[in-house]
Design a protein around this motif. Structure first.
Motif, PDB file in Angstrom:
ATOM      1  N   MET A  12      19.660  24.624  37.651  1.00  0.00           N
ATOM      2  CA  MET A  12      21.007  25.143  37.864  1.00  0.00           C
ATOM      3  C   MET A  12      20.957  26.664  37.977  1.00  0.00           C
ATOM      4  N   ALA A  13      21.804  27.200  38.792  1.00  0.00           N
ATOM      5  CA  ALA A  13      21.876  28.657  38.935  1.00  0.00           C
ATOM      6  C   ALA A  13      22.486  29.246  37.666  1.00  0.00           C
ATOM      7  N   GLN A  14      21.847  30.247  37.121  1.00  0.00           N
ATOM      8  CA  GLN A  14      22.358  30.937  35.943  1.00  0.00           C
ATOM      9  C   GLN A  14      23.409  31.945  36.379  1.00  0.00           C
ATOM     10  N   PRO A  15      24.433  32.167  35.554  1.00  0.00           N
ATOM     11  CA  PRO A  15      25.433  33.166  35.934  1.00  0.00           C
ATOM     12  C   PRO A  15      24.797  34.554  36.017  1.00  0.00           C
ATOM     13  N   ALA A  16      25.349  35.366  36.882  1.00  0.00           N
ATOM     14  CA  ALA A  16      24.841  36.731  37.056  1.00  0.00           C
ATOM     15  C   ALA A  16      25.021  37.503  35.754  1.00  0.00           C
ATOM     16  N   SER A  17      23.983  38.187  35.362  1.00  0.00           N
ATOM     17  CA  SER A  17      24.017  38.967  34.125  1.00  0.00           C
ATOM     18  C   SER A  17      24.836  40.236  34.320  1.00  0.00           C
ATOM     19  N   ILE A  18      25.513  40.637  33.267  1.00  0.00           N
ATOM     20  CA  ILE A  18      26.231  41.917  33.313  1.00  0.00           C
ATOM     21  C   ILE A  18      25.457  42.984  32.541  1.00  0.00           C
ATOM     22  N   GLN A  19      24.201  42.688  32.216  1.00  0.00           N
ATOM     23  CA  GLN A  19      23.362  43.652  31.514  1.00  0.00           C
ATOM     24  C   GLN A  19      23.134  44.913  32.345  1.00  0.00           C
ATOM     25  N   LEU A  20      22.641  44.781  33.569  1.00  0.00           N
ATOM     26  CA  LEU A  20      22.353  45.952  34.403  1.00  0.00           C
ATOM     27  C   LEU A  20      23.602  46.789  34.672  1.00  0.00           C
ATOM     28  N   PRO A  21      24.700  46.183  35.140  1.00  0.00           N
ATOM     29  CA  PRO A  21      25.867  47.048  35.378  1.00  0.00           C
ATOM     30  C   PRO A  21      26.384  47.688  34.091  1.00  0.00           C
ATOM     31  N   GLY A  22      26.281  46.980  32.969  1.00  0.00           N
ATOM     32  CA  GLY A  22      26.715  47.566  31.704  1.00  0.00           C
ATOM     33  C   GLY A  22      25.889  48.775  31.320  1.00  0.00           C
ATOM     34  N   ILE A  23      24.573  48.657  31.458  1.00  0.00           N
ATOM     35  CA  ILE A  23      23.697  49.779  31.115  1.00  0.00           C
ATOM     36  C   ILE A  23      23.922  50.957  32.057  1.00  0.00           C
ATOM     37  N   VAL A  24      24.047  50.691  33.357  1.00  0.00           N
ATOM     38  CA  VAL A  24      24.256  51.783  34.320  1.00  0.00           C
ATOM     39  C   VAL A  24      25.602  52.462  34.068  1.00  0.00           C
ATOM     40  N   LEU A  25      26.637  51.677  33.786  1.00  0.00           N
ATOM     41  CA  LEU A  25      27.937  52.272  33.435  1.00  0.00           C
ATOM     42  C   LEU A  25      27.817  53.120  32.169  1.00  0.00           C
ATOM     43  N   LEU A  85      27.900  59.108  40.224  1.00  0.00           N
ATOM     44  CA  LEU A  85      27.200  58.118  41.040  1.00  0.00           C
ATOM     45  C   LEU A  85      26.728  56.937  40.189  1.00  0.00           C
ATOM     46  N   ALA A  86      26.300  57.199  38.957  1.00  0.00           N
ATOM     47  CA  ALA A  86      25.896  56.105  38.064  1.00  0.00           C
ATOM     48  C   ALA A  86      27.085  55.199  37.759  1.00  0.00           C
ATOM     49  N   VAL A  87      28.241  55.780  37.496  1.00  0.00           N
ATOM     50  CA  VAL A  87      29.441  54.970  37.229  1.00  0.00           C
ATOM     51  C   VAL A  87      29.809  54.159  38.471  1.00  0.00           C
ATOM     52  N   LEU A  88      29.800  54.780  39.638  1.00  0.00           N
ATOM     53  CA  LEU A  88      30.100  54.042  40.868  1.00  0.00           C
ATOM     54  C   LEU A  88      29.117  52.895  41.092  1.00  0.00           C
ATOM     55  N   LEU A  89      27.837  53.164  40.891  1.00  0.00           N
ATOM     56  CA  LEU A  89      26.820  52.123  41.052  1.00  0.00           C
ATOM     57  C   LEU A  89      27.040  50.996  40.050  1.00  0.00           C
ATOM     58  N   GLY A  90      27.300  51.346  38.797  1.00  0.00           N
ATOM     59  CA  GLY A  90      27.556  50.327  37.779  1.00  0.00           C
ATOM     60  C   GLY A  90      28.762  49.469  38.119  1.00  0.00           C
ATOM     61  N   LEU A  91      29.831  50.106  38.580  1.00  0.00           N
ATOM     62  CA  LEU A  91      31.026  49.346  38.977  1.00  0.00           C
ATOM     63  C   LEU A  91      30.746  48.455  40.180  1.00  0.00           C
ATOM     64  N   ALA A  92      29.984  48.963  41.144  1.00  0.00           N
ATOM     65  CA  ALA A  92      29.669  48.170  42.337  1.00  0.00           C
ATOM     66  C   ALA A  92      28.837  46.946  41.972  1.00  0.00           C
ATOM     67  N   VAL A  93      27.841  47.130  41.120  1.00  0.00           N
ATOM     68  CA  VAL A  93      27.009  45.998  40.710  1.00  0.00           C
ATOM     69  C   VAL A  93      27.842  45.005  39.897  1.00  0.00           C
ATOM     70  N   LEU A  94      28.678  45.516  38.992  1.00  0.00           N
ATOM     71  CA  LEU A  94      29.538  44.626  38.211  1.00  0.00           C
ATOM     72  C   LEU A  94      30.471  43.852  39.122  1.00  0.00           C
ATOM     73  N   TYR A  95      31.106  44.528  40.074  1.00  0.00           N
ATOM     74  CA  TYR A  95      32.028  43.879  40.998  1.00  0.00           C
ATOM     75  C   TYR A  95      31.310  42.808  41.826  1.00  0.00           C
ATOM     76  N   SER A  96      30.065  43.093  42.236  1.00  0.00           N
ATOM     77  CA  SER A  96      29.329  42.113  43.039  1.00  0.00           C
ATOM     78  C   SER A  96      28.943  40.880  42.231  1.00  0.00           C
ATOM     79  N   ARG A  97      28.824  41.042  40.926  1.00  0.00           N
ATOM     80  CA  ARG A  97      28.396  39.922  40.085  1.00  0.00           C
ATOM     81  C   ARG A  97      29.543  39.134  39.486  1.00  0.00           C
ATOM     82  N   VAL A  98      30.700  39.757  39.404  1.00  0.00           N
ATOM     83  CA  VAL A  98      31.834  39.105  38.758  1.00  0.00           C
ATOM     84  C   VAL A  98      32.984  39.034  39.754  1.00  0.00           C
ATOM     85  N   THR A  99      33.284  37.829  40.203  1.00  0.00           N
ATOM     86  CA  THR A  99      34.355  37.667  41.181  1.00  0.00           C
ATOM     87  C   THR A  99      35.581  36.985  40.585  1.00  0.00           C
ATOM     88  N   HIS A 100      35.431  36.370  39.424  1.00  0.00           N
ATOM     89  CA  HIS A 100      36.547  35.700  38.747  1.00  0.00           C
ATOM     90  C   HIS A 100      36.618  36.205  37.311  1.00  0.00           C
TER      91      HIS A 100
END
Length: 186
Positions: A12-25, A85-100
């Motif tokens: 089964m596909a595992q849900p996308a982790s929010i670890q990377l976007p959290g750390i970058v944010l 830029l780090a905040v923007l990148l973190g938000l972009a990665v978070l947005y790409s991983r969390v759609t609901h």
């Protein structure tokens, strides 16, 4: 055919982790706290305010002169740009991983824990690199500056440890799981 729980989960596909976007944010937000509080509001230091004692030979720009303050302010702006830029990148990665269920993400201990880890990592890397290795600035220059710099590192370590513990106490976030208010079954 019988399968174990581990085998079933592996397929089964595992849900996308929010670890990377959290750390970058956290890195970006930690940088903003440092830049806004220590550079601008308290005016304890700027990016190049200790280059008269640095370890790499950067020209000294005395922050108590107009031309020196201009150069330090320019480099503070470069620093803030990297934070932004780090905040923007973190938000972009978070947005790409969390759609609901985005509200659930912003209220989760997992995201805020990883953001604290990122802030702590910012303090540790920036503190070791800029304060100790390069010596281009210190938290609070002058008598006892080494203790201020060590305190900055201790704060970073506490943020990493506290953030890690906070995220461990939260429930993993599955963006496809429904919440009771949505009325869907899981």
């Amino acid at each position: 055919m019988a399968t174990t729980t581990g085998e079933a989960q592996a397929g089964m596909a595992q849900p996308a982790s929010i670890q990377l976007p959290g750390i970058v944010l956290g890195v970006g937000m930690g940088g903003f706290v440092d830049g806004i509080l220590l550079h601008q509001l308290l005016r304890w230091h700027h990016m190049l305010s200790s280059t008269n004692e640095d370890h790499i030979g950067v020209k000294y720009y005395n922050p108590h002169t107009v031309s020196g303050l201009e150069m330090n302010t320019l480099w503070d702006g470069v620093f803030h740009t990297v934070c932004w830029l780090a905040v923007l990148l973190g938000l972009a990665v978070l947005y790409s991983r969390v759609t609901h269920n985005r509200l659930r993400v912003w209220t989760s201990r997992v995201l805020w824990g990883w953001m604290l880890v990122g802030w702590g990592l910012f303090n540790l890397v920036e503190g070791v690199l800029d304060h100790h290795i390069l010596g281009i600035h210190h938290v609070y220059a002058g008598d006892g500056q080494v203790w201020w710099d060590i305190g900055f590192l201790v704060l970073g370590a506490l943020l990493v440890a506290g953030g890690y513990l906070l995220q461990r106490s939260g429930r993993p976030f599955d963006p496809d799981a429904s919440t009771p208010r949505e009325g869907r079954s899981a």
